[in-house]
Design a protein around this motif. Sequence first.
Motif, PDB file in Angstrom:
ATOM      1  N   ASP A 163       0.809  -1.216   0.000  1.00  0.00           N
ATOM      2  CA  ASP A 163       0.000   0.000   0.000  1.00  0.00           C
ATOM      3  C   ASP A 163       0.846   1.271   0.000  1.00  0.00           C
ATOM      4  N   GLY A 164       2.167   1.125  -0.132  1.00  0.00           N
ATOM      5  CA  GLY A 164       3.058   2.266  -0.176  1.00  0.00           C
ATOM      6  C   GLY A 164       3.643   2.667   1.164  1.00  0.00           C
ATOM      7  N   THR A 165       3.201   2.047   2.262  1.00  0.00           N
ATOM      8  CA  THR A 165       3.728   2.373   3.582  1.00  0.00           C
ATOM      9  C   THR A 165       5.208   2.015   3.671  1.00  0.00           C
ATOM     10  N   GLU A 166       6.011   2.985   4.093  1.00  0.00           N
ATOM     11  CA  GLU A 166       7.430   2.709   4.308  1.00  0.00           C
ATOM     12  C   GLU A 166       7.624   2.123   5.700  1.00  0.00           C
ATOM     13  N   LEU A 167       8.142   0.925   5.738  1.00  0.00           N
ATOM     14  CA  LEU A 167       8.390   0.228   7.000  1.00  0.00           C
ATOM     15  C   LEU A 167       9.828   0.423   7.424  1.00  0.00           C
ATOM     16  N   ARG A 168      10.024   0.546   8.728  1.00  0.00           N
ATOM     17  CA  ARG A 168      11.367   0.608   9.294  1.00  0.00           C
ATOM     18  C   ARG A 168      11.575  -0.635  10.147  1.00  0.00           C
ATOM     19  N   LEU A 169      12.698  -1.284   9.959  1.00  0.00           N
ATOM     20  CA  LEU A 169      13.067  -2.423  10.801  1.00  0.00           C
ATOM     21  C   LEU A 169      14.211  -1.968  11.679  1.00  0.00           C
ATOM     22  N   ARG A 170      13.940  -1.835  12.953  1.00  0.00           N
ATOM     23  CA  ARG A 170      14.853  -1.181  13.885  1.00  0.00           C
ATOM     24  C   ARG A 170      14.948  -1.971  15.173  1.00  0.00           C
ATOM     25  N   GLN A 171      15.809  -1.467  16.076  1.00  0.00           N
ATOM     26  CA  GLN A 171      15.902  -2.055  17.407  1.00  0.00           C
ATOM     27  C   GLN A 171      14.603  -1.824  18.182  1.00  0.00           C
ATOM     28  N   LEU A 172      14.412  -2.658  19.169  1.00  0.00           N
ATOM     29  CA  LEU A 172      13.231  -2.556  20.019  1.00  0.00           C
ATOM     30  C   LEU A 172      13.391  -1.398  20.994  1.00  0.00           C
ATOM     31  N   HIS A 173      12.357  -0.577  21.154  1.00  0.00           N
ATOM     32  CA  HIS A 173      12.356   0.554  22.069  1.00  0.00           C
ATOM     33  C   HIS A 173      11.352   0.325  23.194  1.00  0.00           C
ATOM     34  N   GLU A 174      11.486   1.092  24.251  1.00  0.00           N
ATOM     35  CA  GLU A 174      10.607   0.941  25.422  1.00  0.00           C
ATOM     36  C   GLU A 174       9.122   1.071  25.061  1.00  0.00           C
ATOM     37  N   PRO A 175       8.710   2.024  24.200  1.00  0.00           N
ATOM     38  CA  PRO A 175       7.276   2.116  23.859  1.00  0.00           C
ATOM     39  C   PRO A 175       6.730   0.888  23.138  1.00  0.00           C
ATOM     40  N   ASP A 176       7.598  -0.006  22.671  1.00  0.00           N
ATOM     41  CA  ASP A 176       7.133  -1.215  21.987  1.00  0.00           C
ATOM     42  C   ASP A 176       6.655  -2.288  22.953  1.00  0.00           C
ATOM     43  N   LEU A 177       6.977  -2.168  24.239  1.00  0.00           N
ATOM     44  CA  LEU A 177       6.717  -3.270  25.172  1.00  0.00           C
ATOM     45  C   LEU A 177       5.233  -3.542  25.354  1.00  0.00           C
ATOM     46  N   ASP A 178       4.422  -2.509  25.548  1.00  0.00           N
ATOM     47  CA  ASP A 178       2.985  -2.740  25.734  1.00  0.00           C
ATOM     48  C   ASP A 178       2.340  -3.328  24.484  1.00  0.00           C
ATOM     49  N   PRO A 179       2.663  -2.834  23.265  1.00  0.00           N
ATOM     50  CA  PRO A 179       2.123  -3.499  22.078  1.00  0.00           C
ATOM     51  C   PRO A 179       2.570  -4.950  21.937  1.00  0.00           C
ATOM     52  N   ILE A 180       3.776  -5.264  22.402  1.00  0.00           N
ATOM     53  CA  ILE A 180       4.224  -6.662  22.367  1.00  0.00           C
ATOM     54  C   ILE A 180       3.351  -7.509  23.274  1.00  0.00           C
ATOM     55  N   VAL A 181       3.035  -6.993  24.450  1.00  0.00           N
ATOM     56  CA  VAL A 181       2.159  -7.720  25.371  1.00  0.00           C
ATOM     57  C   VAL A 181       0.819  -7.996  24.703  1.00  0.00           C
ATOM     58  N   GLN A 182       0.240  -6.987  24.079  1.00  0.00           N
ATOM     59  CA  GLN A 182      -1.060  -7.163  23.428  1.00  0.00           C
ATOM     60  C   GLN A 182      -0.980  -8.185  22.306  1.00  0.00           C
ATOM     61  N   ALA A 183       0.082  -8.115  21.484  1.00  0.00           N
ATOM     62  CA  ALA A 183       0.216  -9.048  20.370  1.00  0.00           C
ATOM     63  C   ALA A 183       0.396 -10.479  20.850  1.00  0.00           C
ATOM     64  N   CYS A 184       1.144 -10.654  21.941  1.00  0.00           N
ATOM     65  CA  CYS A 184       1.423 -12.005  22.438  1.00  0.00           C
ATOM     66  C   CYS A 184       0.269 -12.592  23.230  1.00  0.00           C
ATOM     67  N   ARG A 185      -0.749 -11.791  23.525  1.00  0.00           N
ATOM     68  CA  ARG A 185      -1.967 -12.314  24.140  1.00  0.00           C
ATOM     69  C   ARG A 185      -3.027 -12.668  23.105  1.00  0.00           C
ATOM     70  N   ASP A 186      -2.755 -12.350  21.866  1.00  0.00           N
ATOM     71  CA  ASP A 186      -3.678 -12.673  20.781  1.00  0.00           C
ATOM     72  C   ASP A 186      -3.792 -14.188  20.652  1.00  0.00           C
ATOM     73  N   PRO A 187      -5.008 -14.720  20.499  1.00  0.00           N
ATOM     74  CA  PRO A 187      -5.174 -16.184  20.429  1.00  0.00           C
ATOM     75  C   PRO A 187      -4.366 -16.844  19.322  1.00  0.00           C
ATOM     76  N   GLU A 188      -4.205 -16.178  18.163  1.00  0.00           N
ATOM     77  CA  GLU A 188      -3.414 -16.773  17.089  1.00  0.00           C
ATOM     78  C   GLU A 188      -1.934 -16.827  17.438  1.00  0.00           C
ATOM     79  N   SER A 189      -1.457 -15.823  18.164  1.00  0.00           N
ATOM     80  CA  SER A 189      -0.060 -15.844  18.606  1.00  0.00           C
ATOM     81  C   SER A 189       0.166 -17.003  19.560  1.00  0.00           C
ATOM     82  N   VAL A 190      -0.756 -17.176  20.488  1.00  0.00           N
ATOM     83  CA  VAL A 190      -0.624 -18.270  21.446  1.00  0.00           C
ATOM     84  C   VAL A 190      -0.721 -19.621  20.740  1.00  0.00           C
TER      85      VAL A 190
END
Length: 444
Positions: free
Chosen positions: A244-271
């Motif tokens: 869709d034209g979105t430019e993605l950045r692949l970078r080191q993990l930052h502190e603001p990423d921690l809460d989204p990681i928690v949410q993603a890892c609680r997703d039933p498909e992730s589990v």
Amino acid sequence: MNRNSRPGLAGPLGRAAAGSSSPAATEIVEAGLLLRQWRAEDAQDVHRACQDPEIQRWTRVPSPYRREDAVDFVTRLAPQAWSAGSGAPFAVCDAATGDLLGSCGLVTIDPVLRSAEIGYWTAPWARGRGVAVRAGRALCRWGFDELGLYRIVWQAEIGNHLSRLVALRAGFQVAGELRLADPRAGGARDGWVGSLLAADLSAERDRSGGGRPEGGPAGSGSLQARRATLFAAPQPVLFARAPDGTELRLRQLHEPDLDPIVQACRDPESVRWTTVPDPYQRSDAEFFGHEYAPAVWRRGTGAVFVIADGSDRYAGIMELRISAADPLVGDLGFMVAPQARGRGYCPAAVVAVSAWGFTALNLVRIEWRANVGNTASRRAVEKAGFTFEGTARHALNHRGARVDAWIGALLPGDLGLAADSGPGPAADDDPGPATGPDRRADIG
């Protein structure tokens, strides 16, 4: 090569002559360097050099480093080591000008095992000139020839890739890890260990830099040396473009990423498809972000990238690890956050990370595995160019049960790249101062 060594230690292992409070002066002249014993007038330059943050970070010099610390080293500690035969500390100087360039010495000598340990640092003003490599070779040659040593050992805290690179270029074989009995405050708990024998310093090795096919155990052109150069630098930021034209950045993990990681890892498909802890807690994300991910880069075993969208918001994790079984093979894993799935982020990120693996890590094959039935993950890698190779029975341990796995692979040619087997950096470049995924990511 002009080498002139005037040994000043009596006996085959460097013990001072009986009744001698100070051994005769010892000098080694080789490859444009003069290695000599420390003098009182060196204190000013030692003090200046040891203000360098990298020397303070990776060595055990006092921090902050005071003028009196330098005076104590050059007037008391160094002479004591020579007199007792417990060490052989040298000032490394320019052979033509006499300017101090660094420090290189045997920090311990074991007369029973006929073994010693090397230590070195390069002054900030002398880096980029191969000082540590040249001094290390000269010192080791002197230790074998004049002290009758059988082996010289190198140790460094895990993460000190520049010291590792110097050791590799000097001919050391670095092949193990060692738990540190007395780790530096705030440093890693483990260290790398390597060794050098007299045969490793042959004239042929000096001429060739020690390169070996497919990155043999030592040498300036080896795969180990090339990767030490890579991992000594900060982890890079990679870029990819979604459909869709979105430019993605692949970078080191930052502190603001921690809460989204928690949410993603609680997703039933992730589990369902990964081995993330269930239930996933904030403490799990903190361990992943603060300890696990940085350690992958610090150890030089791969990289963990956050997939970030055009607003730098967390969209997933991608990890490329060097296979423990084959250093030319990589293992790829990933997890895409629920809100980012189905947008083509994952295939674009897979291509970017894989291209980096082929060009920067010199990989010749990148493998992907996922539980049989994980069609989203399979679809993502196939869109990125992976070839599905089949099913491996009971290949994965999934939450205590053996399960079948789908296997696919990507080769450099699949991305239009050639496998890189070229030489590494020049052997005399002096880099600086001293001395597969766990399937938490395969949701496309």
